[in-house]
Scaffold this motif. Structure first.
Motif, short mmCIF file in Angstrom:
data_model
loop_
_atom_site.label_atom_id
_atom_site.label_comp_id
_atom_site.label_asym_id
_atom_site.label_seq_id
_atom_site.Cartn_x
_atom_site.Cartn_y
_atom_site.Cartn_z
N HIS A 252 -22.84 -26.78 4.82
CA HIS A 252 -21.86 -25.77 4.40
C HIS A 252 -20.62 -26.40 3.78
O HIS A 252 -19.99 -25.80 2.90
N LYS A 253 -20.27 -27.60 4.20
CA LYS A 253 -19.08 -28.26 3.65
C LYS A 253 -19.22 -28.54 2.16
O LYS A 253 -18.22 -28.63 1.44
N VAL A 254 -20.48 -28.68 1.71
CA VAL A 254 -20.71 -29.04 0.30
C VAL A 254 -21.53 -27.96 -0.42
O VAL A 254 -21.99 -28.17 -1.54
N ALA A 255 -21.71 -26.81 0.23
CA ALA A 255 -22.50 -25.74 -0.37
C ALA A 255 -21.67 -24.94 -1.37
O ALA A 255 -20.46 -25.14 -1.52
N TRP A 256 -22.32 -24.05 -2.05
CA TRP A 256 -21.68 -23.12 -2.98
C TRP A 256 -20.53 -22.40 -2.27
O TRP A 256 -20.68 -21.91 -1.16
N ARG A 257 -19.37 -22.41 -2.91
CA ARG A 257 -18.16 -21.79 -2.37
C ARG A 257 -17.80 -22.30 -0.98
O ARG A 257 -17.28 -21.56 -0.13
N GLY A 258 -18.11 -23.57 -0.77
CA GLY A 258 -17.71 -24.23 0.47
C GLY A 258 -18.33 -23.65 1.72
O GLY A 258 -17.82 -23.86 2.82
N GLY A 259 -19.47 -22.96 1.56
CA GLY A 259 -20.11 -22.36 2.72
C GLY A 259 -19.33 -21.22 3.33
O GLY A 259 -19.62 -20.78 4.45
N LYS A 260 -18.33 -20.71 2.59
CA LYS A 260 -17.54 -19.58 3.08
C LYS A 260 -18.13 -18.25 2.63
O LYS A 260 -17.87 -17.21 3.23
N GLN A 261 -18.90 -18.30 1.56
CA GLN A 261 -19.61 -17.13 1.05
C GLN A 261 -21.06 -17.53 0.80
O GLN A 261 -21.35 -18.70 0.54
N PHE A 262 -21.95 -16.52 0.84
CA PHE A 262 -23.36 -16.77 0.63
C PHE A 262 -23.93 -15.70 -0.29
O PHE A 262 -23.45 -14.56 -0.28
N PRO A 263 -24.94 -16.02 -1.08
CA PRO A 263 -25.59 -14.99 -1.90
C PRO A 263 -26.13 -13.87 -1.02
O PRO A 263 -26.51 -14.08 0.13
N ALA A 264 -26.18 -12.67 -1.60
CA ALA A 264 -26.64 -11.50 -0.84
C ALA A 264 -28.15 -11.50 -0.65
O ALA A 264 -28.65 -10.86 0.28
N GLY A 265 -28.89 -12.19 -1.52
CA GLY A 265 -30.34 -12.19 -1.42
C GLY A 265 -30.96 -13.00 -2.54
O GLY A 265 -30.27 -13.67 -3.31
N THR A 266 -32.28 -12.93 -2.64
CA THR A 266 -32.99 -13.73 -3.64
C THR A 266 -32.58 -13.36 -5.06
O THR A 266 -32.47 -14.25 -5.92
N ALA A 267 -32.33 -12.08 -5.31
CA ALA A 267 -31.95 -11.67 -6.67
C ALA A 267 -30.66 -12.34 -7.11
O ALA A 267 -30.54 -12.77 -8.27
N GLU A 268 -29.71 -12.46 -6.19
CA GLU A 268 -28.45 -13.11 -6.56
C GLU A 268 -28.63 -14.60 -6.78
O GLU A 268 -27.99 -15.19 -7.67
N THR A 269 -29.51 -15.24 -6.00
CA THR A 269 -29.74 -16.67 -6.23
C THR A 269 -30.38 -16.91 -7.59
O THR A 269 -30.09 -17.89 -8.27
N LEU A 270 -31.26 -16.00 -8.01
CA LEU A 270 -31.86 -16.11 -9.35
C LEU A 270 -30.80 -15.98 -10.43
O LEU A 270 -30.80 -16.73 -11.41
N GLN A 271 -29.88 -15.03 -10.24
CA GLN A 271 -28.81 -14.83 -11.22
C GLN A 271 -27.89 -16.05 -11.27
O GLN A 271 -27.49 -16.51 -12.34
N LEU A 272 -27.57 -16.58 -10.09
CA LEU A 272 -26.70 -17.76 -10.03
C LEU A 272 -27.38 -18.98 -10.63
O LEU A 272 -26.71 -19.83 -11.24
N LEU A 273 -28.69 -19.09 -10.48
CA LEU A 273 -29.43 -20.17 -11.12
C LEU A 273 -29.38 -20.02 -12.64
O LEU A 273 -29.11 -20.99 -13.37
N ASP A 274 -29.61 -18.81 -13.10
CA ASP A 274 -29.59 -18.56 -14.54
C ASP A 274 -28.20 -18.80 -15.13
O ASP A 274 -28.08 -19.26 -16.26
N ASP A 275 -27.16 -18.50 -14.34
CA ASP A 275 -25.79 -18.70 -14.80
C ASP A 275 -25.35 -20.17 -14.73
O ASP A 275 -24.26 -20.51 -15.21
N GLY A 276 -26.15 -20.99 -14.06
CA GLY A 276 -25.79 -22.40 -13.91
C GLY A 276 -24.90 -22.69 -12.72
O GLY A 276 -24.46 -23.83 -12.54
N GLN A 277 -24.66 -21.67 -11.89
CA GLN A 277 -23.82 -21.91 -10.71
C GLN A 277 -24.59 -22.59 -9.58
O GLN A 277 -24.02 -23.36 -8.81
N LEU A 278 -25.87 -22.26 -9.45
CA LEU A 278 -26.74 -22.90 -8.46
C LEU A 278 -27.83 -23.69 -9.18
O LEU A 278 -28.25 -23.33 -10.27
N ASP A 279 -28.30 -24.75 -8.52
CA ASP A 279 -29.39 -25.54 -9.07
C ASP A 279 -30.74 -25.17 -8.48
O ASP A 279 -31.78 -25.60 -8.99
N LEU A 280 -30.75 -24.38 -7.40
CA LEU A 280 -31.99 -23.91 -6.80
C LEU A 280 -31.84 -22.44 -6.42
O LEU A 280 -30.81 -22.04 -5.87
N ALA A 281 -32.85 -21.65 -6.72
CA ALA A 281 -32.94 -20.27 -6.22
C ALA A 281 -34.05 -20.22 -5.19
O ALA A 281 -34.92 -21.11 -5.14
#
Length: 397
Positions: A252-281
């Motif tokens: 969590h210390k090195v996760a997206w948004r410092g592990g203080k927030q998390f994606p709502a579900g798989t659909a958001e991880t796909l969007q974040l991957l497509d946007d370049g914010q995440l490297d894995l969905a």
């Protein structure tokens, strides 16, 4: 360190269950002695004109569109109205059914069909919330691949109370143009996250994919401790899960948004991957990447893969509540959803891409060639609630 040449050196990483209303005075499940079950034509006749309220997860547009198509076919072929009631978590439906059972509402229930597996099936079965056994009476049962683990759900015997609908596997999606050598274990995932802070995350439990991430991670960290296949106890839970919390504290210390927030579900991880914010969905469908590419949600350079130890896997099921208002209609709907026509469309990578439970000879198109990975069995369902509760206490605020 260049992403495309990410090192795969391993990194050594250092409850109470929700109490259900006791209904032990009820039988384990409602016996199905209806004469209509002896004659499928009679079931079809009884179902005509009925309205089936199908409670199912509504978080995927591909799935929602598929169910719209299925509803049109069921209406045209059988005169049954099929309504998809979109829910965030089927536990909401389980709680509703439990309340109806406690109130003595044994007829004309508000739910006719449910899409369930694992923890919710165990709860519904133990509290006599399911109609059946009915599965072997379905004409489409003959097409089902009996070599699949269709008679157990998270280690709990199905006893004909739910019909297998599809195969789920927890896999990851990456963009091969920016990450062509992704981590293939959770220890490597932590190593990668520390090298590239803010580029990895997982959905927030108790969302299904988030909890599945926890279970898959725990299995690897404990080398699939034998106690995971047994009901959880306060005594073993703390010791077995200690490596999990140590890992997450570091992650969590090195996760997206410092592990203080998390994606709502798989659909958001796909969007974040497509946007370049995440490297894995993350997804529980190995073919979801193809559907996302077809719809334009992901680029053609994306690909799905499983970790070296395999993918957390299970069958997902369809069931009928004991007090359903349209039991015949629900059986007709489930029988259609198990038909080669419906399973071929569901397995089409341009539609949903959900791996089929039918024998491949009955499938058409890409459904007959869906990709599957080495399977890792689910823990006992009691671990799910315990992990979610502990995660929320530690990280939920």
């Amino acid at each position: 360190m260049n992403k495309k040449t990410f090192s795969r050196s391993a990194l050594t990483t250092i409850v109470s269950l929700t109490t259900m209303v006791s209904l032990s005075s009820f039988p384990l499940y409602a016996q199905d002695n209806s004469p209509s079950d002896q004659n499928w034509d009679a079931v079809i006749k009884e179902a005509k004109g009925q309205t089936v309220y199908f409670h199912a997860w509504g978080g995927s547009q591909e799935i929602n569109r598929y169910l719209q198509w299925a509803g049109q076919q069921i209406q045209q072929q059988y005169g049954v109205t099929f309504n998809h009631v979109k829910v965030t978590d089927i536990a909401e439906t389980s709680a509703r059914l439990l309340a109806e059972k406690a109130a003595g509402k044994n007829k004309n229930g508000s739910v006719d069909m449910v899409w369930i597996n694992g923890e919710n099936f165990k709860s519904m079965k133990e509290n006599a919330l399911l109609h059946g056994p009915f599965v072997s009476s379905l004409p489409s049962w003959q097409y089902v691949d009996k070599s699949l683990p269709i008679d157990v759900d998270f280690s709990v015997s199905t006893d004909g109370l739910e019909a297998p609908w599809g195969v789920g596997q927890l896999v990851y999606i990456h963009d091969t143009q920016t990450l062509n050598n992704p981590p293939t274990s959770y220890s490597e995932m932590l190593n990668y996250a520390q090298a590239y802070p803010g580029k990895l995350s997982y959905p927030k439990p108790p969302e299904f994919h988030g909890t599945s991430f926890l279970k898959s991670l725990l299995i690897e960290l404990t080398e699939n401790d034998p106690s995971l296949a047994k009901p959880v106890t306060d005594a073993d839970f703390s010791g077995v899960t200690q490596p999990l919390w140590a890992y997450l504290d570091a992650f969590h210390k090195v996760a997206w948004r410092g592990g203080k927030q998390f994606p709502a579900g798989t659909a958001e991880t796909l969007q974040l991957l497509d946007d370049g914010q995440l490297d894995l969905a993350i997804t529980f469908n190995p073919n979801a990447v193809f559907s996302a590419q077809e719809s334009g949600a992901l680029s053609e350079s994306t690909a799905a893969y499983a970790f070296d130890n395999g993918a957390l896997s299970n069958i997902h099921f369809l069931a009928i509540p004991w007090n359903a208002s349209a039991q015949a209609g629900a059986k007709v709907a489930i029988n259609f959803l198990l038909s080669p026509e419906a399973q071929s469309r569901k397995g089409d990578i341009t539609v949903w891409g959900d791996p089929s439970v039918l024998k491949s000879q009955y499938l058409q198109g890409s459904a007959a060639k869906s990709q599957q990975f080495k399977s890792v069995a689910e823990p006992h369902p009691s671990w799910q609630a315990a992990l979610e509760q502990e995660w929320l206490q530690r990280y939920g605020s």
